[in-house]
Design a protein around this motif. Structure first.
Motif, PDB file in Angstrom:
ATOM      1  N   GLN A 146      79.870  43.818  56.374  1.00 14.53           N
ATOM      2  CA  GLN A 146      79.513  42.401  56.415  1.00 14.53           C
ATOM      3  C   GLN A 146      78.333  42.242  57.380  1.00 14.53           C
ATOM      4  O   GLN A 146      78.431  42.633  58.545  1.00 14.53           O
ATOM      5  CB  GLN A 146      80.695  41.562  56.897  1.00 14.53           C
ATOM      6  CG  GLN A 146      81.926  41.669  56.015  1.00 14.53           C
ATOM      7  CD  GLN A 146      83.067  40.836  56.541  1.00 14.53           C
ATOM      8  OE1 GLN A 146      82.917  39.649  56.814  1.00 14.53           O
ATOM      9  NE2 GLN A 146      84.239  41.461  56.698  1.00 14.53           N
ATOM     10  N   GLU A 147      77.262  41.681  56.881  1.00  8.72           N
ATOM     11  CA  GLU A 147      76.096  41.472  57.734  1.00  8.72           C
ATOM     12  C   GLU A 147      76.255  40.152  58.487  1.00  8.72           C
ATOM     13  O   GLU A 147      76.557  39.119  57.884  1.00  8.72           O
ATOM     14  CB  GLU A 147      74.817  41.458  56.903  1.00  8.72           C
ATOM     15  CG  GLU A 147      73.558  41.534  57.751  1.00  8.72           C
ATOM     16  CD  GLU A 147      72.316  41.738  56.908  1.00  8.72           C
ATOM     17  OE1 GLU A 147      71.212  41.438  57.414  1.00  8.72           O
ATOM     18  OE2 GLU A 147      72.437  42.190  55.748  1.00  8.72           O
ATOM     19  N   LYS A 185      87.268  51.413  55.396  1.00  8.70           N
ATOM     20  CA  LYS A 185      87.269  49.953  55.230  1.00  8.70           C
ATOM     21  C   LYS A 185      88.668  49.357  55.234  1.00  8.70           C
ATOM     22  O   LYS A 185      88.834  48.161  55.495  1.00  8.70           O
ATOM     23  CB  LYS A 185      86.544  49.582  53.936  1.00  8.70           C
ATOM     24  CG  LYS A 185      87.195  50.125  52.683  1.00  8.70           C
ATOM     25  CD  LYS A 185      86.343  49.842  51.461  1.00  8.70           C
ATOM     26  CE  LYS A 185      86.945  50.471  50.212  1.00  8.70           C
ATOM     27  NZ  LYS A 185      86.053  50.349  49.062  1.00  8.70           N
ATOM     28  N   TYR A 191      80.821  45.570  60.621  1.00  7.79           N
ATOM     29  CA  TYR A 191      79.773  44.552  60.685  1.00  7.79           C
ATOM     30  C   TYR A 191      78.448  45.206  61.024  1.00  7.79           C
ATOM     31  O   TYR A 191      78.408  46.283  61.662  1.00  7.79           O
ATOM     32  CB  TYR A 191      80.098  43.502  61.744  1.00  7.79           C
ATOM     33  CG  TYR A 191      81.268  42.612  61.410  1.00  7.79           C
ATOM     34  CD1 TYR A 191      81.079  41.404  60.742  1.00  7.79           C
ATOM     35  CD2 TYR A 191      82.563  42.969  61.764  1.00  7.79           C
ATOM     36  CE1 TYR A 191      82.152  40.574  60.438  1.00  7.79           C
ATOM     37  CE2 TYR A 191      83.640  42.147  61.461  1.00  7.79           C
ATOM     38  CZ  TYR A 191      83.428  40.946  60.798  1.00  7.79           C
ATOM     39  OH  TYR A 191      84.487  40.135  60.500  1.00  7.79           O
TER      40      TYR A 191
END
Length: 409
Positions: A146-147, A185, A191
């Motif tokens: 997740q950015e 994951k 992140y």
């Protein structure tokens, strides 16, 4: 003229060889790939996700699955035509006995999932339909990273977190980070902070990767990766050590998977409003009981969600925290006059499991054994240093007590 002819011939020969090799190792042309001892290693090494159907022609259930799996393979190859992404393969266990033995196949059909060449923690246990297989593949191939857009976006996450600060998503370090995130994951949230907003978090052209424990873990578990961020092996080992901690949380979803590891459980049932007791338990185990990880799985459990097994022990949420050992045959309570905050008492509890004392007292009640009885051999059942073998013969039933409890609830 002759020289040009041989150059052209060599080029054609190379293209023929390359095409043959590609089809040999990535022959996803609409059906499941037939894997054998000659092509399986290359297939695993060159694909992010490989799902293998281990079957036997004489098995009726294998026969039922075959057309479903073949159709799923065709649909998956349409969705992901690029090489190196995903392969649905099949192994005939009668003709490929060495491959079946390597993956410890004992029932048919068995469906194994491999990520970046390594077996996933879980076999495929979803529905055996075309739609379910395709959906599973899509889920597995979702971007595991997740950015984030700001420094505080992941500050209050309850789960374990690995966060990396990168100059660019095109960098080798980011691609390695993504590969590691794909492996882990299910155990950590990953992140990434990329580009200008995060320049203050890392030196120019240098990647910084940090691990942040969940809120119930001591701050001492916060780590920064000190190795080479472009080295997959070192980053994967570091992330695995952090994402798979010594003390894990057991849930209805992961209980069967943990059971299959084959070790008895030392369970710390806690009240969800009491995170401090979990932190203390983790510190005690991490400081004093690391050597015991070969003998038991240290687990925490929400005593409100898992009220049912506590009721069998005569315990309620007002009694939390509660410590027990689950040997898969019996649940043994931590002695009432002992203190879980004392690591020596916890160590003795584990020793008593492996000496057979807990098993004897479960059936016969507390017994005082004199030194004379021990010397003269009158202490029946006290000699073994391991629990009775029958206690651990069925360590991973298809549905363990925690899975059944979920269905009851």
């Amino acid at each position: 003229m002759n020289q040009n002819y041989w150059k052209l011939f060599a080029n054609k020969l190379f293209l023929l060889f390359f095409s043959s090799a590609y089809l040999f190792y990535n022959p996803v042309i609409g059906n499941a790939v037939k894997l054998n001892s000659e092509n399986i290693d290359m297939t695993l090494a060159s694909n992010e996700l490989v799902i293998i159907n281990f079957y036997a022609d004489w098995c009726r259930f294998s026969g039922i699955l075959t057309p479903i799996f073949e159709e799923a393979a065709a649909k998956v190859s349409e969705l992901y035509p690029e090489p190196g992404k995903v392969v649905l393969g099949k192994v005939d266990c009668d003709s490929e006995t060495s491959v079946a033995s390597r993956f410890q196949i004992s029932k048919y059909p068995t469906i194994k999932v491999l990520i970046n060449g390594q077996p996933a923690k879980r076999e495929y246990r979803g529905k055996r339909s075309v739609e379910a297989f395709v959906s599973f593949v899509q889920k597995q191939l979702e971007d595991p990273i997740q950015e984030v857009s700001s420094l505080f976006a992941a500050a209050d996450v309850k789960s374990r977190v690995v966060i990396g600060y990168f100059e660019s998503k095109d960098s080798q370090e980011y691609q390695i980070f993504r590969k590691v995130a794909t492996n882990l994951k299910d155990d950590c949230l990953f992140y990434a902070g990329v580009g200008e907003p995060f320049r203050a978090m890392h030196p120019p052209n240098e990647t910084i990767i940090e691990f942040r424990p969940d809120r119930a873990s001591p701050k001492s578990e916060h780590h920064t990766f000190r190795g080479n961020s472009a080295d997959y092996d070192s980053l994967n080992i570091w992330a695995t050590d952090n994402c798979l901690p010594l003390v894990r949380e057991i849930t209805f979803e992961n209980a069967e998977e943990i059971t299959e590891e084959g070790l008895p459980f030392l369970l710390f049932f806690y009240h969800p409003d009491d995170l401090e007791s979990i932190k203390l338990f983790k510190e005690i185990v991490g400081t004093h009981l690391i050597q015991e990880k070969q003998r038991v799985n240290f687990l925490t459990a929400d005593g409100v969600k898992f009220a049912h097994p506590l009721q069998h022990l005569g315990k309620r949420h007002t009694d939390l925290p509660v410590v027990v050992i689950d040997s898969f045959k019996h649940m043994y309570q931590f002695p009432a006059n002992n203190d879980y905050k004392n690591h020596e008492h916890l160590k003795t509890f584990i020793d008593d499991l492996y000496s057979g004392k807990l098993h004897r007292e479960y059936h016969l009640g507390p017994q005082e054994i004199s030194a004379i009885e021990v010397i003269h051999g009158h202490n029946q059942g006290a000699d073994p240093t391991m629990p009775p073998e029958s206690t651990f013969k069925k360590l991973a039933p298809s549905k363990n007590r925690y899975t059944l409890l979920k269905e009851e609830l």
